[in-house]
Structure formats: C-alpha cells, structure tokens
Motif scaffolding. Structure first.
Motif, mmCIF file in Angstrom:
data_model
loop_
_atom_site.group_PDB
_atom_site.id
_atom_site.type_symbol
_atom_site.label_atom_id
_atom_site.label_comp_id
_atom_site.label_asym_id
_atom_site.label_seq_id
_atom_site.Cartn_x
_atom_site.Cartn_y
_atom_site.Cartn_z
ATOM 1 N N VAL A 31 49.386 3.904 45.940
ATOM 2 C CA VAL A 31 49.937 2.917 46.865
ATOM 3 C C VAL A 31 49.265 2.936 48.231
ATOM 4 C CG1 VAL A 31 52.171 2.918 45.718
ATOM 5 C CG2 VAL A 31 51.762 4.528 47.590
ATOM 6 N N LEU A 32 48.455 3.960 48.520
ATOM 7 C CA LEU A 32 47.809 4.032 49.825
ATOM 8 C C LEU A 32 46.659 5.023 49.784
ATOM 9 C CD1 LEU A 32 48.775 6.918 51.404
ATOM 10 C CD2 LEU A 32 50.926 5.683 51.432
ATOM 11 N N THR A 33 45.832 4.964 50.828
ATOM 12 C CA THR A 33 44.815 5.985 51.055
ATOM 13 C C THR A 33 45.248 6.811 52.253
ATOM 14 O OG1 THR A 33 43.030 4.540 50.264
ATOM 15 C CG2 THR A 33 42.400 6.455 51.569
ATOM 16 N N LEU A 34 45.293 8.129 52.082
ATOM 17 C CA LEU A 34 45.605 9.037 53.177
ATOM 18 C C LEU A 34 44.332 9.782 53.557
ATOM 19 C CD1 LEU A 34 47.542 10.486 55.097
ATOM 20 C CD2 LEU A 34 48.070 12.083 53.230
ATOM 21 N N LEU A 35 43.840 9.509 54.764
ATOM 22 C CA LEU A 35 42.675 10.198 55.305
ATOM 23 C C LEU A 35 43.159 11.322 56.209
ATOM 24 C CD1 LEU A 35 40.309 7.247 56.338
ATOM 25 C CD2 LEU A 35 39.661 9.145 54.867
ATOM 26 N N ILE A 36 42.710 12.534 55.956
ATOM 27 C CA ILE A 36 43.135 13.684 56.756
ATOM 28 C C ILE A 36 41.904 14.297 57.415
ATOM 29 C CG2 ILE A 36 44.311 15.909 56.738
ATOM 30 C CD1 ILE A 36 45.616 15.064 54.082
ATOM 31 N N VAL A 37 41.954 14.442 58.731
ATOM 32 C CA VAL A 37 40.850 15.043 59.474
ATOM 33 C C VAL A 37 41.325 16.417 59.947
ATOM 34 C CG1 VAL A 37 39.223 14.793 61.369
ATOM 35 C CG2 VAL A 37 40.126 12.751 60.229
ATOM 36 N N THR A 38 40.726 17.465 59.423
ATOM 37 C CA THR A 38 41.189 18.817 59.736
ATOM 38 C C THR A 38 40.013 19.776 59.796
ATOM 39 O OG1 THR A 38 42.842 20.506 59.118
ATOM 40 C CG2 THR A 38 41.617 19.456 57.324
ATOM 41 N N ASP A 39 40.338 21.069 59.953
ATOM 42 C CA ASP A 39 39.300 22.099 59.990
ATOM 43 C C ASP A 39 39.630 23.169 58.954
ATOM 44 O OD1 ASP A 39 41.354 23.646 61.124
ATOM 45 O OD2 ASP A 39 40.702 23.180 63.157
ATOM 46 N N ASP A 40 38.732 24.111 58.785
ATOM 47 C CA ASP A 40 38.915 25.136 57.754
ATOM 48 C C ASP A 40 40.132 26.014 58.022
ATOM 49 O OD1 ASP A 40 36.776 24.295 56.251
ATOM 50 O OD2 ASP A 40 35.341 25.660 57.191
ATOM 51 N N ALA A 41 40.470 26.235 59.300
ATOM 52 C CA ALA A 41 41.572 27.130 59.638
ATOM 53 C C ALA A 41 42.909 26.613 59.128
ATOM 54 C CB ALA A 41 41.629 27.335 61.157
ATOM 55 N N ALA A 56 55.795 11.702 46.116
ATOM 56 C CA ALA A 56 56.623 10.553 46.501
ATOM 57 C C ALA A 56 55.785 9.312 46.758
ATOM 58 C CB ALA A 56 57.442 10.891 47.752
ATOM 59 N N HIS A 57 54.540 9.498 47.165
ATOM 60 C CA HIS A 57 53.646 8.379 47.490
ATOM 61 C C HIS A 57 52.303 8.616 46.803
ATOM 62 C CE1 HIS A 57 56.523 7.405 50.697
ATOM 63 N NE2 HIS A 57 56.452 8.659 51.064
ATOM 64 N N PRO A 58 52.161 8.242 45.533
ATOM 65 C CA PRO A 58 50.865 8.452 44.855
ATOM 66 C C PRO A 58 49.730 7.852 45.677
ATOM 67 C CG PRO A 58 52.535 7.738 43.290
ATOM 68 C CD PRO A 58 53.150 7.597 44.652
ATOM 69 N N SER A 59 48.733 8.675 45.968
ATOM 70 C CA SER A 59 47.735 8.278 46.955
ATOM 71 C C SER A 59 46.343 8.740 46.553
ATOM 72 C CB SER A 59 48.066 8.907 48.323
ATOM 73 O OG SER A 59 49.422 8.784 48.659
ATOM 74 N N ARG A 60 45.366 8.118 47.171
ATOM 75 C CA ARG A 60 44.028 8.706 47.221
ATOM 76 C C ARG A 60 43.972 9.500 48.520
ATOM 77 N NH1 ARG A 60 38.750 5.472 45.763
ATOM 78 N NH2 ARG A 60 39.540 6.157 43.726
ATOM 79 N N VAL A 61 43.931 10.802 48.409
ATOM 80 C CA VAL A 61 43.900 11.681 49.569
ATOM 81 C C VAL A 61 42.451 12.086 49.823
ATOM 82 C CG1 VAL A 61 44.686 13.856 50.567
ATOM 83 C CG2 VAL A 61 46.226 12.523 49.107
ATOM 84 N N ILE A 62 41.966 11.791 51.016
ATOM 85 C CA ILE A 62 40.603 12.142 51.402
ATOM 86 C C ILE A 62 40.687 13.093 52.591
ATOM 87 C CG2 ILE A 62 38.366 11.289 52.184
ATOM 88 C CD1 ILE A 62 39.076 8.574 50.944
ATOM 89 N N VAL A 63 40.277 14.328 52.378
ATOM 90 C CA VAL A 63 40.296 15.331 53.438
ATOM 91 C C VAL A 63 38.890 15.454 54.010
ATOM 92 C CG1 VAL A 63 40.880 17.704 54.063
ATOM 93 C CG2 VAL A 63 42.111 16.570 52.189
ATOM 94 N N VAL A 64 38.777 15.222 55.325
ATOM 95 C CA VAL A 64 37.478 15.227 55.990
ATOM 96 C C VAL A 64 37.385 16.451 56.892
ATOM 97 C CG1 VAL A 64 35.896 13.949 57.478
ATOM 98 C CG2 VAL A 64 37.470 12.706 55.979
ATOM 99 N N GLY A 87 47.447 11.089 41.784
ATOM 100 C CA GLY A 87 46.473 10.296 42.526
ATOM 101 C C GLY A 87 45.125 10.983 42.487
ATOM 102 N N ASP A 88 44.295 10.718 43.488
ATOM 103 C CA ASP A 88 42.986 11.337 43.604
ATOM 104 C C ASP A 88 42.967 12.251 44.819
ATOM 105 O OD1 ASP A 88 42.155 9.662 41.528
ATOM 106 O OD2 ASP A 88 41.359 8.154 42.903
ATOM 107 N N LEU A 89 42.185 13.305 44.737
ATOM 108 C CA LEU A 89 41.955 14.169 45.893
ATOM 109 C C LEU A 89 40.458 14.325 46.082
ATOM 110 C CD1 LEU A 89 42.786 16.143 48.130
ATOM 111 C CD2 LEU A 89 42.870 17.947 46.389
ATOM 112 N N VAL A 90 39.990 13.974 47.278
ATOM 113 C CA VAL A 90 38.572 14.079 47.613
ATOM 114 C C VAL A 90 38.447 14.901 48.890
ATOM 115 C CG1 VAL A 90 36.439 12.843 48.133
ATOM 116 C CG2 VAL A 90 38.142 11.795 46.621
ATOM 117 N N VAL A 91 37.679 15.959 48.841
ATOM 118 C CA VAL A 91 37.396 16.763 50.029
ATOM 119 C C VAL A 91 35.953 16.508 50.435
ATOM 120 C CG1 VAL A 91 37.270 19.079 51.009
ATOM 121 C CG2 VAL A 91 39.077 18.525 49.354
#
Length: 303
Positions: A31-41, A56-64, A87-91
């Motif tokens: 239902v959505l794309t979740l873009l997450i901008v984070t660091d290794d810590a 609860a919210h099937p998503s394409r999760v992209i961790v940057v 959903g999908d998980l992309v790192v």
C-alpha cells in the motif's frame, strides 16, 4: 529469498525484486513505499520497527545508509522478498559520490500510484521537503527525541515546516492529548493556569506544552521531573485541578474536579507502535503544525 548485489544499479535492483516476487509466488498488495534514512548504529532497531509496522501496512521498505568512505561512487544492495515479510525489503548502501544522489537511486524503486513516506529515525535535515530524498515523499516523519539536541531540532524543523511533516515526539503524545481533551470536554471549566512536568530536554513535553498553549490561550509552565518522558500535566481551574500523573510505564492517575481519582492506561509505546500509527495517514496534520509554530514563537529568537 535474500539477494545480495554488489556495485549494482537501481535497474538491476528492480529486476531482482521482480524475479524474487515471481520465485516466492507472493501477491503484491503493498500500500505504500517507506523510505528510511539511517546509519549503522541504529540499523537493527530501525529495521525491526519497519518489519513490525509492515504487518499492518504491507510496504516496500527501502532502508538507505550513506557509507562514510572515500571509495568511488558505488551502490550495494540487499533484497528480501518473502521470508515472513509482508512486502519487499531493500537495503541500499551508498558509497562515495553517490551519497549526494540518493533521490536518483531511490526514485526508480518507489511503488507507482501509492504514497511514499520518508522516515529519519535520528538526525534529520532541517528542511525536510527540500531534502533530495524528502522531496520524493508525500509524508515525512522525524524523531526529535533521537537527535543530539531535541529542542533545537524541533525549532529548526518548525521553521521550515511543510504539509506532510510530522515527528514521533508528537505521536508519543496521542494518549496524553486524548485524556486531556476528554477532561476539558467533561468539565467545561475555564483553565486559569497550566504546567507540564517532564524529564529535562524532553521533546514530547515541549510539543505538549505548545499544544496546550494554543488550545487554552495561556502560558504553560515547564518543570523538570524525576521520571523519563512526560511525568504530569496539571490544568488549574477555580473548582480544582485537572491532572494526569504517570505512576509507572503503563499507568497514570487521572482526576477532574468533582470526580474520584482513578487509574488509567498510559503505556509507554514502542517504536513499532509509533511508526504504525504514523503510517495510517498521509494527509497534513494541522494540529501538529500549530503546535510546532508555537514552539517557534516561544523559542529564543524565534525560527
């Protein structure tokens, strides 16, 4: 199914996602794309929250993540499809000069015809909508409580607030605001003074005081307490105090004039809970905006 790609491209990642979904035989339903901008810590904590919220919210999760090195521009990626993920998980790990072009890398991977939400769990840009990755989003989520200076982060972001911006410091107040609004509706008594007691430098308490100031039209006193987070809110009236006082991590004491004191549920919420709530909406939050603008006006020198 897990696929590791080294020195790759957005096109190769998209092709791997399509092959992966065919291989595991899962329907889209995202239902959505979740873009997450984070660091290794903070990577593991953030990844756990994203996976929990995806139930609860099937998503394409992209961790940057931006890799601080002197390598040539390079993109490495890890893809998970299936593996219990709805959903999908992309790192994505961006090296070298590619760190300045996160938007170009992410854009081809966004789901079409569905909202895009960006989440910065810790440090975040001051102007979210002008940030290259933030500009891709319909909604932008930060967490001032995860910043090195929570109060300064609130003020800076309030000065550049745009429709769609929100902060998990505000989401942590959902139950507090509901209890206080119910008490005010129940008593219908004019409030003559107010105070918020919290841990020092607590970002949710700053927003709570700002929200009360806007609603009540008066200055709200801030005091330091002994517990973490927001400890207590007291609204004084001519017939007595309206109060909500936390006594532990799951319970508070609630009282309004003329009524007996009673215990109410006020559980400290987990990061997955907070994120799940924020992913339910993609429209602008006008009440949050009013609170942030009050924070601006009350800060030293304004925004």
């Amino acid at each position: 199914m897990i696929v590791e790609l080294k020195d790759t491209s957005a096109r190769d990642i998209d092709e791997a996602l399509l092959k992966g979904r065919r291989f595991v035989g899962t329907a889209s339903g995202m239902v959505l794309t979740l873009l997450i901008v984070t660091d290794d810590a903070h990577f593991e904590e953030v990844l756990h929250a994203a996976k929990e919220s995806a139930t609860a919210h099937p998503s394409r999760v992209i961790v940057v993540t931006f890799v601080d090195d002197d390598d040539d521009a390079r993109l490495d990626a890890s893809i998970e499809v299936g593996e219990g993920i709805p959903g999908d998980l992309v790192v994505l790990r961006l090296h070298g000069g590619l760190r300045a072009h996160g938007d170009s890398v992410c854009l081809p991977l966004l789901l079409p015809d569905s909202p895009t939400i960006v989440w910065w769990p810790n440090e975040a840009p001051d102007n979210l909508s002008a940030d290259p990755i933030g500009s891709l989003a319909d909604r932008r989520i930060t967490d001032a409580s995860g910043s090195a200076d929570p109060q300064a982060a609130l003020v800076r972001r309030a000065g550049a607030h745009a429709d769609g911006d929100t902060d998990l410091a505000w989401t942590r107040l959902t139950r507090w605001r509901a209890l206080l609004a119910a008490a005010l509706d129940q008593t219908q008594l004019p409030v003559t003074s107010a105070r918020v007691v919290s841990a020092p430098d607590n970002a949710p308490a700053t927003l709570l005081a700002a929200w009360l100031s806007e609603r009540l039209g008066l200055h709200v006193e801030r005091l330091d307490g002994d517990m973490v987070g927001v400890n207590e809110v007291v609204l004084s009236t001519e017939e007595g105090d309206i109060s909500v006082r936390r006594i532990d991590d799951i319970t508070a004491v609630y009282q309004v004039p003329g009524e007996p004191r009673r215990s109410v549920a006020l559980r400290r919420r987990s990061l997955p809970d907070l994120l799940t709530e924020e992913l339910r909406r993609t429209d602008a939050d006008e009440i949050f905006e009013a609170a942030t603008q009050r924070v601006c006006r009350d800060s030293d020198g304004g925004c």
